[in-house]
Design a protein around this motif. Sequence first.
Motif, short mmCIF file in Angstrom:
data_model
loop_
_atom_site.label_atom_id
_atom_site.label_comp_id
_atom_site.label_asym_id
_atom_site.label_seq_id
_atom_site.Cartn_x
_atom_site.Cartn_y
_atom_site.Cartn_z
N VAL A 1 -2.56 -10.43 -29.07
CA VAL A 1 -2.90 -10.57 -30.49
C VAL A 1 -3.62 -9.30 -30.98
CG1 VAL A 1 -4.18 -11.91 -32.20
CG2 VAL A 1 -2.99 -13.08 -30.34
N ALA B 1 0.00 -16.23 -33.61
CA ALA B 1 -1.02 -15.58 -34.44
C ALA B 1 -0.51 -15.34 -35.86
CB ALA B 1 -1.43 -14.25 -33.80
N TYR C 1 -7.46 -13.11 -39.65
CA TYR C 1 -7.18 -12.91 -38.23
C TYR C 1 -8.26 -13.54 -37.34
CZ TYR C 1 -3.67 -9.39 -39.50
OH TYR C 1 -2.58 -8.76 -40.00
N SER D 1 -7.27 -16.52 -34.97
CA SER D 1 -6.36 -16.06 -33.91
C SER D 1 -7.11 -15.31 -32.82
CB SER D 1 -5.28 -15.15 -34.50
OG SER D 1 -4.46 -15.86 -35.41
#
Length: 428
Positions: free
Chosen positions: A232, A357, A367, A370
């Motif tokens: 990720v 993600a 973000y 994730s």
Amino acid sequence: MENSGAKNAKLFNSTKTMIGGLVMLIISMGIGRFSYTSILPLMQSQAHLSATESGYLAGSNNLGYLIAAFGAGFITWGSRRAYHLRMQLVLCIILTGLMGITSSFLWWMVLRFLTGVSSGLIFVLSSSLVLDVLFSDKREKWVGIFYGGVGIGIVLAGLLTPVLSFFTWRGTWIGLLIISIILIIPVWSFIHDKEPKPITQNAASLSSSAENPSIFGWLLVAYGLEGLGYIVSATFLVAMVKQMPHMSIFADFSWIIVGIAAVPSTVIWSWWASKVGYIKPLIIALILQAAGVILPVWLPNIFGVTLGSVLFGGTFMGISMLALAAARMSRPFSGNRAIALMTGFYGIGQILGPIGAGIVLEVAHSYNLSLLLSALVLVAAAIILLSGAVNSSKKKRQEICNMLVFILIKSLVRSWAVCIGIRYKWNW
């Protein structure tokens, strides 16, 4: 005893093989595979690539990588590993440049998939070939230099992307193709096949539970989780930093810092592994990487991003190097297959990570969630590996105890027999 000339010739050949492998990793991994991270913001802003599409492109690349990794270890390459490496390298370079030719998302998916296949084959075959040479020539400490090629490639792509971006995202992909051709020409003939030999383990290796075949299954699971956890950040780091307040100008530098930290990291982790074995450094590296992934969430400023990039870059290739070397130590007579299985499990995690993600990003518009989930996955990998090390140590101690008991009983029976004058032939 080898004479000085033979030693120098062996040193020269080992050096050439290691340099050739390093350049192959620069091109196939640092440029062909990870340059997507630094080019992604350009494609999002100029080609209007969405977060979900970004995740699918990364997942497509990782699917190709997975298929190649699983397949490479079960194909009998014979003495043609070097030939196949060269062919895949040419293919990887061409596929990288073709990304700048088309604007079709479908074709991007195909190209990233094929690049994944090519880079996966190159990584498995070059690791197998180079490690065979370095281990058989007693140059295990050079392993870290070889895997440093990935970090050098990331730094190179990170530095070149802002320059090449003047020619738009298309020119960036095509420019990296040209750079790759320039890099490979001098070392084209450096890779040669060598008959693999069983690994002779040194004292440090014998102190590690990695020599115990029972650790291999735990390594597989932990390395698969590493693939899921690290990918990720490896995919979205630059794009994430660009979205932070007052940090967009620093986004490209964050990925360069990752590469700079990765270059010496493999040498440092390799040196530590030579002292204490592979498993302890691997567990520590997983924990440090988890901290590096979550730091930009906790500290969304230049300090948090810089320290997070250093920790992430300083561990992700070190983890690969340590895990693959440990797996190969536990399977000394089937190195290709062990590396392929490890890389395959790693690839499964890398497929699921960016796709998941991207979906989470579309829903949460951030973000942070994730990255938090990624950090938890990495902590889980460290716990699993620690459990495997403890379990393997218990089995090893039990085997030693059983052997000692057997020897003791045997000695007592023999002593008793001698004392009463029985003549016998011991057949145990």
